[in-house]
Enzyme design. Sequence first.
Site, PDB file in Angstrom:
ATOM      1  N   CYS A   1     -19.394 -55.040 -16.403  1.00  0.00           N
ATOM      2  CA  CYS A   1     -18.452 -54.508 -17.387  1.00  0.00           C
ATOM      3  C   CYS A   1     -17.099 -54.227 -16.759  1.00  0.00           C
ATOM      4  O   CYS A   1     -16.064 -54.368 -17.408  1.00  0.00           O
ATOM      5  CB  CYS A   1     -19.008 -53.227 -18.021  1.00  0.00           C
ATOM      6  SG  CYS A   1     -20.329 -53.504 -19.221  1.00  0.00           S
TER       7      CYS A   1
ATOM      8  N   HIS B   1     -23.608 -54.236 -23.383  1.00  0.00           N
ATOM      9  CA  HIS B   1     -23.307 -52.875 -22.998  1.00  0.00           C
ATOM     10  C   HIS B   1     -22.296 -52.268 -23.966  1.00  0.00           C
ATOM     11  O   HIS B   1     -21.586 -52.970 -24.683  1.00  0.00           O
ATOM     12  CB  HIS B   1     -22.779 -52.834 -21.569  1.00  0.00           C
ATOM     13  CG  HIS B   1     -23.821 -53.164 -20.554  1.00  0.00           C
ATOM     14  ND1 HIS B   1     -23.637 -52.980 -19.193  1.00  0.00           N
ATOM     15  CD2 HIS B   1     -25.090 -53.645 -20.694  1.00  0.00           C
ATOM     16  CE1 HIS B   1     -24.736 -53.346 -18.547  1.00  0.00           C
ATOM     17  NE2 HIS B   1     -25.621 -53.763 -19.439  1.00  0.00           N
TER      18      HIS B   1
ATOM     19  N   CYS C   1     -20.886 -50.522 -15.320  1.00  0.00           N
ATOM     20  CA  CYS C   1     -21.524 -51.315 -14.277  1.00  0.00           C
ATOM     21  C   CYS C   1     -20.530 -52.359 -13.761  1.00  0.00           C
ATOM     22  O   CYS C   1     -19.407 -52.475 -14.262  1.00  0.00           O
ATOM     23  CB  CYS C   1     -22.780 -51.996 -14.815  1.00  0.00           C
ATOM     24  SG  CYS C   1     -22.443 -53.302 -16.018  1.00  0.00           S
TER      25      CYS C   1
ATOM     26  N   GLU D   1     -19.519 -50.787 -23.383  1.00  0.00           N
ATOM     27  CA  GLU D   1     -18.148 -51.186 -23.069  1.00  0.00           C
ATOM     28  C   GLU D   1     -17.859 -52.588 -23.595  1.00  0.00           C
ATOM     29  O   GLU D   1     -16.765 -52.857 -24.113  1.00  0.00           O
ATOM     30  CB  GLU D   1     -17.920 -51.148 -21.552  1.00  0.00           C
ATOM     31  CG  GLU D   1     -18.202 -49.799 -20.922  1.00  0.00           C
ATOM     32  CD  GLU D   1     -19.629 -49.676 -20.400  1.00  0.00           C
ATOM     33  OE1 GLU D   1     -19.816 -49.089 -19.330  1.00  0.00           O
ATOM     34  OE2 GLU D   1     -20.555 -50.190 -21.068  1.00  0.00           O
TER      35      GLU D   1
END
Length: 223
Positions: A183, A151, A180, A153
Site C-alpha cells: 500500500c 486493503h 503495509c 488504503e
Amino acid sequence: MVRLARAGDVSLEQLVEEHDTLMYGPGLGLDGQPSLHGHYALRKLAHLTIVNSSTTLEQLWAALDALDLPNTERLRPRWDTYFMTLASLASQRSNCMKRRVGAILVRYNRILATGYNGTPRGLTNCNEGGCPRCNGKAKSGEALDECLCLHAEENALLEAGRERVGDGDGAVLYCNTCPCLRCSVKIVQIGVREVVYNLAYSMDAAAADVFIAAGVTLRQHTP
C-alpha cells in the site's frame, strides 16, 4: 458535592427520602413525574460522567487533575482525532477475517474518499470464505500475494483517483493501522504527502523506508 446524612444518624426511610429530594427535587410535577429541579436534571445535561471511586478528597482532586478535564478536545476534537475516529468507524464495515482496517483520504481537511479492507465487489466476502489466505493459517505479513482482499488504503485511493488527490497538494491519508509495503508504494504514487496512523503493523519499518525515500511524512496519532 452532595453529602447525605450518615446512615447511622437516620432511618433507612429518611435516607431514601433525603436522597430522592436531592436527586429529583421537592415533589412531583404536573405530569405526576419527579420535578426536574434536583441533581437528576443536571445529570441529563452532562456530556461526561465520572464515577468517583476515591476515598478522600485529596484522591478525588488528584484523579480529576489527571483527567485533564479542561482539554478542548473533549468539546471539539482536533482534525487528527476527528479523522482517525472516522477511520476506526470505517473499519467496522470490513469483512476481512484477519484484521479490520479503515482509511480516510482527505485534502485540506475535506474528505475525498473512505475505504475499508475486504474482498472486491462480486466476490464472496472474506468472512464467508471468499479469501483462502485470510481464512487459512498464514501469519501476519505472510503469503500476501495469495490474499484476495483489497486493503482499506487501496479502496480509498481507488475511489478518489489521482486527479482528486493531486500531486503533493495537501492530501493526507488517515488509517487506523500503519500501511503495509504494497500500500505504501501506491500511496506514494498517487501523490499523498502525509500518512497518519494509529496501530502498528509488522511492516512498519519497510513502509517507513518507502515514505522517507519519497518525502512522505509518516506519523503516529493516538486519539
